[in-house]
Each structure stands twice: as C-alpha cells, then as structure tokens.
Design an enzyme around this catalytic site. Structure first.
Site, mmCIF file in Angstrom:
data_model
loop_
_atom_site.group_PDB
_atom_site.id
_atom_site.type_symbol
_atom_site.label_atom_id
_atom_site.label_comp_id
_atom_site.label_asym_id
_atom_site.label_seq_id
_atom_site.Cartn_x
_atom_site.Cartn_y
_atom_site.Cartn_z
ATOM 1 N N CYS A 168 39.329 45.414 35.608
ATOM 2 C CA CYS A 168 39.102 45.291 37.054
ATOM 3 C C CYS A 168 39.213 46.629 37.781
ATOM 4 O O CYS A 168 38.757 46.765 38.909
ATOM 5 C CB CYS A 168 40.086 44.294 37.653
ATOM 6 S SG CYS A 168 40.003 42.710 36.836
ATOM 7 N N HIS A 184 41.261 44.999 45.188
ATOM 8 C CA HIS A 184 40.632 44.145 44.181
ATOM 9 C C HIS A 184 40.812 42.684 44.593
ATOM 10 O O HIS A 184 41.917 42.246 44.932
ATOM 11 C CB HIS A 184 41.253 44.418 42.809
ATOM 12 C CG HIS A 184 40.804 43.458 41.763
ATOM 13 N ND1 HIS A 184 39.487 43.070 41.640
ATOM 14 C CD2 HIS A 184 41.489 42.780 40.810
ATOM 15 C CE1 HIS A 184 39.381 42.199 40.652
ATOM 16 N NE2 HIS A 184 40.578 42.002 40.135
ATOM 17 N N ASN A 226 37.099 36.045 41.677
ATOM 18 C CA ASN A 226 37.464 37.349 41.122
ATOM 19 C C ASN A 226 36.287 37.843 40.268
ATOM 20 O O ASN A 226 35.989 37.270 39.224
ATOM 21 C CB ASN A 226 38.732 37.177 40.277
ATOM 22 C CG ASN A 226 39.194 38.462 39.625
ATOM 23 O OD1 ASN A 226 38.467 39.440 39.577
ATOM 24 N ND2 ASN A 226 40.419 38.442 39.115
HETATM 25 O O1 UT7 Z 1 41.610 40.493 37.954
HETATM 26 C C1 UT7 Z 1 42.694 40.689 37.108
HETATM 27 C C2 UT7 Z 1 43.954 40.536 37.823
HETATM 28 N N1 UT7 Z 1 44.294 39.136 37.960
HETATM 29 C C3 UT7 Z 1 45.125 38.750 38.893
HETATM 30 O O2 UT7 Z 1 45.541 39.540 39.697
HETATM 31 C C4 UT7 Z 1 45.589 37.326 38.912
HETATM 32 C C5 UT7 Z 1 47.031 37.285 39.335
HETATM 33 N N2 UT7 Z 1 47.618 35.961 39.263
HETATM 34 C C6 UT7 Z 1 47.282 34.953 40.084
HETATM 35 O O3 UT7 Z 1 46.401 35.109 40.905
HETATM 36 C C7 UT7 Z 1 48.056 33.658 40.005
HETATM 37 O O4 UT7 Z 1 49.160 33.836 39.135
HETATM 38 C C8 UT7 Z 1 47.219 32.437 39.519
HETATM 39 C C9 UT7 Z 1 46.230 32.034 40.597
HETATM 40 C C10 UT7 Z 1 46.458 32.819 38.257
HETATM 41 C C11 UT7 Z 1 48.104 31.251 39.227
HETATM 42 O O5 UT7 Z 1 48.858 30.925 40.388
HETATM 43 P P1 UT7 Z 1 50.438 30.684 40.276
HETATM 44 O O6 UT7 Z 1 50.894 30.282 41.597
HETATM 45 O O7 UT7 Z 1 51.036 31.938 39.680
HETATM 46 O O8 UT7 Z 1 50.528 29.446 39.306
HETATM 47 P P2 UT7 Z 1 51.214 29.323 37.861
HETATM 48 O O9 UT7 Z 1 50.409 30.038 36.844
HETATM 49 O O10 UT7 Z 1 52.682 29.657 37.981
HETATM 50 O O11 UT7 Z 1 51.079 27.760 37.620
HETATM 51 C C12 UT7 Z 1 51.744 26.812 38.452
HETATM 52 C C13 UT7 Z 1 51.345 25.438 38.034
HETATM 53 C C14 UT7 Z 1 51.463 25.186 36.530
HETATM 54 O O12 UT7 Z 1 51.880 23.850 36.351
HETATM 55 P P3 UT7 Z 1 53.420 23.519 36.025
HETATM 56 O O13 UT7 Z 1 53.737 24.268 34.762
HETATM 57 O O14 UT7 Z 1 54.197 24.028 37.210
HETATM 58 O O15 UT7 Z 1 53.435 22.053 35.879
HETATM 59 C C15 UT7 Z 1 50.033 25.311 36.047
HETATM 60 O O16 UT7 Z 1 49.804 24.577 34.875
HETATM 61 O O17 UT7 Z 1 49.972 25.215 38.372
HETATM 62 C C16 UT7 Z 1 49.278 24.721 37.209
HETATM 63 N N3 UT7 Z 1 47.878 25.134 37.287
HETATM 64 C C17 UT7 Z 1 46.949 24.403 37.892
HETATM 65 N N4 UT7 Z 1 46.989 23.227 38.540
HETATM 66 C C18 UT7 Z 1 45.842 22.770 39.073
HETATM 67 C C19 UT7 Z 1 47.344 26.273 36.799
HETATM 68 N N5 UT7 Z 1 46.022 26.291 37.088
HETATM 69 C C20 UT7 Z 1 45.753 25.139 37.775
HETATM 70 C C21 UT7 Z 1 44.578 24.607 38.338
HETATM 71 N N6 UT7 Z 1 44.685 23.427 38.977
HETATM 72 N N7 UT7 Z 1 43.383 25.234 38.294
#
Ligand code: UT7
Length: 317
Positions: free
Chosen positions: A109, A242, A272
């Site tokens: 990225c 980004h 993204n």
């Molecule tokens: O371009 C490269 C750089 N990339 C980035 O900068 C991305 C940085 N990270 C992020 O943007 C965020 O971490 C995400 C958007 C990827 C994820 O958001 P989060 O608030 O950090 O969620 P998480 O990964 O901690 O997941 C929370 C919950 C999990 O469920 P449990 O374990 O709490 O039951 C996931 O399984 O959300 C669940 N989850 C979803 N639920 C519904 C993960 N993806 C989804 C989804 N729909 N699409």
C-alpha cells in the site's frame, strides 16, 4: 527535486455494495459501515490491469499536457500485474505507445510514496526529467471471497501522477518494520517444484495489529515533519492518507484536532485499493480544483511488508 504536473485515475465499472457481500459471506451492512466506513468498492470483471493502469496513465498525461513520447521513465507500483514477466510498467508503456524505460515496484500500500522517492532521486541526479508513476491494483485477484474479515475491505483501481523537475518535495521518508506474518499473500507458485503442491495465493491480514501499526506510523510521521520542517498540522492544508479504513483516518484526525475538510476520502466508495488509494484521491481533489498553489499536502501510507511511506508536497500546478 520534483513537482507534480499531472494526475489521473481509472476505476472498473462493476460496483459491489455491502448487500452483495451480505449474500456471499456472514456479514452485515451495519458491521462493514461501522467498522470501516466502506459502502461500495469497484471490482474488475473483465479486461486486464494493464488497460486500467494505461487509462489512468493517459488521464494523468492529458492533465500534464504531455504526450507519451515526452516520458523519460515509467514506474508502476502494484502487488501483481497481469504477468509475472513482463512488468506492468512495460505493458503500460506498450499500450500507451511510450518509448522509455519502465519497471515495477512492489511496496504494497506504500507503493506510491516509494515510487515518488525513487523518482525524486532519479530527477535529482539529472538522469530523467518527466516520470510517470502509476499505482494500479487488482486486489480482487488475491482476495478470498469466502473470508469475511478481508473480502469486504478491498477494491480495484488505478491512480497516476506525472512528476517533473521542481522544488516541491519538502519531506519524504520510506521504511519497513518487521511483520511479514501480519499481512501477506503467498505467491501461489508451487512450494516444491517436484511435488507441484500449490499453496493458495490469497490475502491474509491481522487487521487489529495493522490498525495499530497504521495509526502509530501516521502520527509519528506527522511529529517527524513538525520536528524536521517546523510544519505543524495546522500548517498542512491536505492530509491524503492511505484509504484503508475510515476509523484509522478518524483516529488520526481527532488526535491532530483538524477539521474533516482537510481529510478527503474515497474509501467509502472504493474500499481499500492498496497503493492506488492515494493517487486516486489526489486526482479527485485536483480535478475538483480544490488544491491551491502553495498548499501543503501530507501523504502517508502503510501496508504489507510492513512498509510505510510519508511525504510533504507543496502544490504547484
Ligand atoms: O491496506 C493495508 C493496511 N490495512 C489496514 O490498515 C487495515 C487495518 N485494520 C482494520 O481496518 C480493521 O482491523 C478491520 C476492519 C480489518 C477489522 O476491524 P476490527 O474492529 O479490528 O475487527 P476485528 O478483526 O477485531 O474483529 C471483530 C469481530 C470478530 O468477531 P469476534 O471474534 O469478536 O466474534 C470478527 O470475526 O468482527 C468479526 N468480523 C466480522 N463480522 C461481520 C470480522 N469481519 C467481519 C465482517 N462481518 N465482515
């Protein structure tokens, strides 16, 4: 060292909204919007990345009032072009009928900022003058559309900029941090050429860890700009970050106590788009005639590697 003399972009036609993902994985519009701010993303359903990258390139050349023959070099930043070889840059060169060297950079990225740094060095050394930088990504090729934690995030697109000799790059810094296991996609080539076992080339990301890396990186780079140039957030007119996640951008914005107008966004429409996100955004603001001569633009990106890159550019177009 350099100045930006033209910008361009190209996006594929097919739009996947959040309802599209509700049908293919266990997710909801509410989760996607509240955790990321993303509402739609554009996905390539036909043609190759070369065509998209070449369209962005031609768009930037028109904006710079240059012909392909005026180019001294083409740099493409991409995770993956249409071929393993030749490079995407060579394919674009051929498509737009330029006649100059061309090569690819893969810095995930942060690829656009890495490319700017390389271009700045080559211009400063008086090796080349007019350089076309294209950041083009087809994430849909490596996204696993059964993995809800990544498939809702990414889109395809291409952004481009033509740079030339000038004195507008006030600061640039590129770097890497340990973290290959946090964000990666295996090449998909056989691990063992004799057994021909094929590993899947899908994208994996530890979102929360990358989230922390992203916010810390951007904020520490803004401190560095202040320390080295005595340029404070109030002195910067545009923060082109980004476009990974609206919450990362909001965290940075709130911590700097800056108004929303200084943080244009395209993640809500395009998701993204990896290295393409910043040049696409820059082109949107440029085409809206919002940049004023003398405005300071702070660009910052972070991604797989882990890579990071930031720069401050004075707008002079
Ligand atoms: O371009 C490269 C750089 N990339 C980035 O900068 C991305 C940085 N990270 C992020 O943007 C965020 O971490 C995400 C958007 C990827 C994820 O958001 P989060 O608030 O950090 O969620 P998480 O990964 O901690 O997941 C929370 C919950 C999990 O469920 P449990 O374990 O709490 O039951 C996931 O399984 O959300 C669940 N989850 C979803 N639920 C519904 C993960 N993806 C989804 C989804 N729909 N699409």
């Amino acid at each position: 060292m350099l100045k930006i003399i033209g910008t361009g972009r190209a996006i594929p036609d097919f739009i996947a909204d959040n309802a599209f993902f509700e049908k293919i994985v266990d997710t909801t519009d509410d989760w996607i919007v509240s955790r990321t701010g993303i509402k739609t993303r554009h996905i390539m359903t036909e043609g190759g990345l070369t065509e998209l990258a070449a369209a962005a390139a031609q768009n930037a050349l028109d904006n710079a009032n240059l012909e392909p023959a005026d180019l001294d070099l083409i740099i493409c930043s991409t995770l993956q072009g249409d071929y393993i070889t030749p490079s995407l840059a060579c394919c674009v060169k051929s498509k737009i009928k330029a006649d100059c060297p061309a090569f690819d950079i893969n810095a995930a990225c942060a690829g656009f900022i890495y490319s700017l740094n390389v271009a700045a060095g080559l211009i400063k050394s008086q090796i080349y003058n007019n350089i076309l930088i294209i950041s083009a990504e087809r994430l849909s090729k490596i996204v696993d559309y059964t993995d809800r934690s990544t498939c809702v995030l990414f889109g395809d697109g291409a952004g481009a900029a033509v740079v030339s000799k000038g004195d507008c790059l006030r600061y640039i810094n590129i770097g890497t941090k340990e973290g290959i296991e946090l964000l990666n996609a295996l090449s998909g080539l056989p691990e063992n050429c004799f057994t021909k076992k094929r590993e899947q080339g899908f994208l994996y990301m530890n979102g929360p860890e990358i989230f922390k890396f992203a916010t810390q990186t951007v904020l520490s780079e803004i401190n560095e700009v202040n320390r080295r140039l005595n340029v404070k957030p109030d002195d910067i007119q545009w923060f082109l970050l980004h476009q990974a996640n609206g919450r990362i951008i909001e965290t940075v914005r709130k911590s700097l106590k800056q108004p929303q107008e200084k943080f244009p966004e395209n993640y809500s429409r395009f998701g993204n788009t990896s290295a393409a996100s910043i040049p696409m955004l820059m082109d949107e603001v440029n085409r809206d005639n919002k940049f004023k001569k003398g405005d300071l633009l702070f660009l910052s990106a972070f991604g797989g590697g882990l890579t990071m890159g930031s720069c401050v550019i004075e707008w002079d177009k």
